[in-house]
Design a protein around this motif. Structure first.
Motif, PDB file in Angstrom:
ATOM      1  N   PRO A 137       0.841  -1.199   0.000  1.00  0.00           N
ATOM      2  CA  PRO A 137       0.000   0.000   0.000  1.00  0.00           C
ATOM      3  C   PRO A 137       0.880   1.254   0.000  1.00  0.00           C
ATOM      4  CG  PRO A 137       0.106  -0.956   2.205  1.00  0.00           C
ATOM      5  CD  PRO A 137       0.866  -1.879   1.310  1.00  0.00           C
ATOM      6  N   PRO A 138       0.419   2.309  -0.658  1.00  0.00           N
ATOM      7  CA  PRO A 138       1.276   3.494  -0.802  1.00  0.00           C
ATOM      8  C   PRO A 138       1.422   4.282   0.495  1.00  0.00           C
ATOM      9  CG  PRO A 138      -0.881   3.883  -1.794  1.00  0.00           C
ATOM     10  CD  PRO A 138      -0.877   2.458  -1.323  1.00  0.00           C
ATOM     11  N   LEU A 139       2.594   4.872   0.637  1.00  0.00           N
ATOM     12  CA  LEU A 139       2.788   5.839   1.728  1.00  0.00           C
ATOM     13  C   LEU A 139       2.884   7.264   1.180  1.00  0.00           C
ATOM     14  CD1 LEU A 139       5.279   3.878   4.003  1.00  0.00           C
ATOM     15  CD2 LEU A 139       3.020   4.757   4.671  1.00  0.00           C
ATOM     16  N   TYR A 140       3.074   7.369  -0.146  1.00  0.00           N
ATOM     17  CA  TYR A 140       3.106   8.682  -0.783  1.00  0.00           C
ATOM     18  C   TYR A 140       1.755   8.924  -1.459  1.00  0.00           C
ATOM     19  CZ  TYR A 140       8.305   8.696  -0.642  1.00  0.00           C
ATOM     20  OH  TYR A 140       9.617   8.675  -0.270  1.00  0.00           O
ATOM     21  N   PRO A 141       1.180  10.126  -1.314  1.00  0.00           N
ATOM     22  CA  PRO A 141      -0.067  10.422  -2.038  1.00  0.00           C
ATOM     23  C   PRO A 141       0.169  10.401  -3.549  1.00  0.00           C
ATOM     24  CG  PRO A 141       0.385  12.089  -0.353  1.00  0.00           C
ATOM     25  CD  PRO A 141       1.619  11.243  -0.480  1.00  0.00           C
ATOM     26  N   ALA A 142      -0.834   9.994  -4.314  1.00  0.00           N
ATOM     27  CA  ALA A 142      -0.701   9.950  -5.779  1.00  0.00           C
ATOM     28  C   ALA A 142      -0.662  11.365  -6.355  1.00  0.00           C
ATOM     29  CB  ALA A 142      -1.864   9.152  -6.372  1.00  0.00           C
ATOM     30  N   ASP A 143      -1.441  12.257  -5.790  1.00  0.00           N
ATOM     31  CA  ASP A 143      -1.509  13.632  -6.293  1.00  0.00           C
ATOM     32  C   ASP A 143      -0.166  14.339  -6.040  1.00  0.00           C
ATOM     33  OD1 ASP A 143      -3.348  16.099  -6.976  1.00  0.00           O
ATOM     34  OD2 ASP A 143      -2.102  16.663  -5.247  1.00  0.00           O
ATOM     35  N   PRO A 144       0.445  14.930  -7.106  1.00  0.00           N
ATOM     36  CA  PRO A 144       1.792  15.514  -6.946  1.00  0.00           C
ATOM     37  C   PRO A 144       1.864  16.611  -5.883  1.00  0.00           C
ATOM     38  CG  PRO A 144       1.190  15.355  -9.276  1.00  0.00           C
ATOM     39  CD  PRO A 144      -0.022  14.964  -8.495  1.00  0.00           C
ATOM     40  N   ALA A 145       0.845  17.445  -5.796  1.00  0.00           N
ATOM     41  CA  ALA A 145       0.902  18.540  -4.811  1.00  0.00           C
ATOM     42  C   ALA A 145       0.824  17.975  -3.390  1.00  0.00           C
ATOM     43  CB  ALA A 145      -0.236  19.526  -5.055  1.00  0.00           C
ATOM     44  N   LEU A 146      -0.044  16.973  -3.207  1.00  0.00           N
ATOM     45  CA  LEU A 146      -0.159  16.359  -1.877  1.00  0.00           C
ATOM     46  C   LEU A 146       1.124  15.601  -1.535  1.00  0.00           C
ATOM     47  CD1 LEU A 146      -3.844  15.022  -1.756  1.00  0.00           C
ATOM     48  CD2 LEU A 146      -2.913  17.182  -0.907  1.00  0.00           C
ATOM     49  N   ARG A 147       1.700  14.965  -2.558  1.00  0.00           N
ATOM     50  CA  ARG A 147       2.952  14.228  -2.326  1.00  0.00           C
ATOM     51  C   ARG A 147       4.051  15.181  -1.855  1.00  0.00           C
ATOM     52  NH1 ARG A 147       5.746   9.801  -6.107  1.00  0.00           N
ATOM     53  NH2 ARG A 147       3.582   9.213  -6.206  1.00  0.00           N
ATOM     54  N   GLU A 148       4.118  16.329  -2.537  1.00  0.00           N
ATOM     55  CA  GLU A 148       5.143  17.312  -2.166  1.00  0.00           C
ATOM     56  C   GLU A 148       4.953  17.767  -0.718  1.00  0.00           C
ATOM     57  OE1 GLU A 148       6.384  21.615  -3.774  1.00  0.00           O
ATOM     58  OE2 GLU A 148       5.683  20.208  -5.310  1.00  0.00           O
ATOM     59  N   ARG A 149       3.703  17.957  -0.333  1.00  0.00           N
ATOM     60  CA  ARG A 149       3.425  18.384   1.049  1.00  0.00           C
ATOM     61  C   ARG A 149       3.795  17.294   2.050  1.00  0.00           C
ATOM     62  NH1 ARG A 149      -2.195  19.618   3.122  1.00  0.00           N
ATOM     63  NH2 ARG A 149      -1.377  19.689   5.249  1.00  0.00           N
ATOM     64  N   ALA A 150       3.447  16.062   1.710  1.00  0.00           N
ATOM     65  CA  ALA A 150       3.754  14.947   2.628  1.00  0.00           C
ATOM     66  C   ALA A 150       5.273  14.819   2.808  1.00  0.00           C
ATOM     67  CB  ALA A 150       3.161  13.649   2.090  1.00  0.00           C
ATOM     68  N   LEU A 151       6.023  14.958   1.714  1.00  0.00           N
ATOM     69  CA  LEU A 151       7.476  14.824   1.807  1.00  0.00           C
ATOM     70  C   LEU A 151       8.097  16.005   2.567  1.00  0.00           C
ATOM     71  CD1 LEU A 151       8.291  13.384  -1.735  1.00  0.00           C
ATOM     72  CD2 LEU A 151       8.361  12.192   0.461  1.00  0.00           C
ATOM     73  N   ALA A 152       7.501  17.186   2.372  1.00  0.00           N
ATOM     74  CA  ALA A 152       8.010  18.362   3.107  1.00  0.00           C
ATOM     75  C   ALA A 152       7.770  18.177   4.607  1.00  0.00           C
ATOM     76  CB  ALA A 152       7.338  19.632   2.606  1.00  0.00           C
ATOM     77  N   LEU A 153       6.633  17.600   4.949  1.00  0.00           N
ATOM     78  CA  LEU A 153       6.354  17.359   6.378  1.00  0.00           C
ATOM     79  C   LEU A 153       7.283  16.287   6.940  1.00  0.00           C
ATOM     80  CD1 LEU A 153       2.474  17.678   6.545  1.00  0.00           C
ATOM     81  CD2 LEU A 153       4.158  19.068   7.762  1.00  0.00           C
ATOM     82  N   GLU A 154       7.513  15.241   6.147  1.00  0.00           N
ATOM     83  CA  GLU A 154       8.461  14.210   6.612  1.00  0.00           C
ATOM     84  C   GLU A 154       9.806  14.868   6.916  1.00  0.00           C
ATOM     85  OE1 GLU A 154       9.778  11.336   3.693  1.00  0.00           O
ATOM     86  OE2 GLU A 154      10.417   9.920   5.242  1.00  0.00           O
TER      87      GLU A 154
END
Ligand SMILES: N[C@@H](CCC(=O)N[C@@H](CS)C(=O)NCC(=O)O)C(=O)O
Length: 260
Positions: free
Chosen positions: A78-95
């Protein structure tokens, strides 16, 4: 593919990030705790002296963020990164934010007073999940080890209040980002939630933790912990552990002839 191998420190919250990702994705893997020569072995493997390190498909990958990125690529479900690029960028910035502004500061907030007042408890806690021998070996080095540890992790008594303030700011940030929602980014569990909760796990000590601290915290740390447990972000992190931590995907090491 050979079974991936994780070199880890059981107590460590950065290591918990990676164990959680491996378990969440249901990736059978082996785990190994290194001895006092961990630093040189880690340097040889990755060119940096920190754990976790994951050996996978002939590569030694250091740093929890890089390891999770590699796992996400190799085991997308199961994914840990969101599929949507903007959401992915936010998730990685928070990490990244939690890695830089919560993990080291929380370590300092706990270990600094322990070394100052109760070095023996510090050694017990730091060798959580390790054989008794690890504690005994560190005990022999009790005169030098605290200074080495402070130096390695840039910890100082003078910085304690600043580190604790940073932990508090990170908790506030969780609540700001969440805005009352269940997850930090979008409406599913992502690497952002995993990172925040894993890094808080060492202080939270939720029942889902696979390596609970090997010694009870002394009263002054219980007090610090008790204060933080009032913060809504800690309640949220406890819920993330409950809902998403799951069980271990570690496979037992096969004993070979000649193994001790
Ligand atoms: N940014 C790194 C931090 C890893 C880290 O700080 N690991 C600590 C344990 S929490 C460590 O290996 N300490 C031993 C040392 O630096 O000598 C990551 O995410 O993997």
């Amino acid at each position: 593919m050979d079974t991936p191998l994780l070199w880890h420190i059981p107590l460590s919250h950065f290591n918990e990030k990676v164990r959680w990702a491996l378990d969440y994705k249901g990736i059978p893997h082996r785990r190994r705790v290194l001895g006092p020569d961990y630093l040189i072995r880690a340097w040889r493997a990755t060119g940096r002296g920190t754990l976790p390190i994951l050996f996978m498909e002939g590569r030694a990958i250091g740093d929890s963020t890089h390891i999770i990125a590699a796992l996400e690529q190799r085991f997308p479900q199961p994914p840990l990164y969101p599929a949507d690029p903007a959401l992915r960028e936010r998730a990685l910035a928070l990490e990244d934010f939690f890695d830089e502004h919560l993990g080291p500061q929380l370590r300092a907030a706990v270990v600094t007073p322990l070394f100052r007042h109760d070095p023996d408890i510090a050694l017990r806690v730091l060798t959580t999940g390790m054989p008794e021998k690890a504690y005994q070996n560190l005990s022999k080095l009790r005169r030098v080890f605290p200074a080495y540890y402070r130096w390695r992790h840039k910890i100082s008594d003078a910085r304690l209040e600043a580190d604790r303030a940073a932990v508090h700011r990170a908790l506030d940030r969780i609540e700001q980002e969440r805005q009352g929602h269940a997850y930090l980014v979008g409406d599913t569990f992502t690497v952002a939630d995993l990172s925040a909760a894993a890094l808080l796990g060492v202080l939270l000590q939720p029942p889902e933790l696979q390596y609970p601290a090997a010694a009870a915290l002394p009263p002054y740390l219980q007090e610090y912990r008790g204060g933080l447990l009032q913060h809504p972000a800690m309640h949220w992190a406890a819920g993330i552990f409950r809902q998403h931590r799951g069980s271990s995907a570690e496979v037992a090491r096969q004993k070979r002839v000649g193994d001790a």
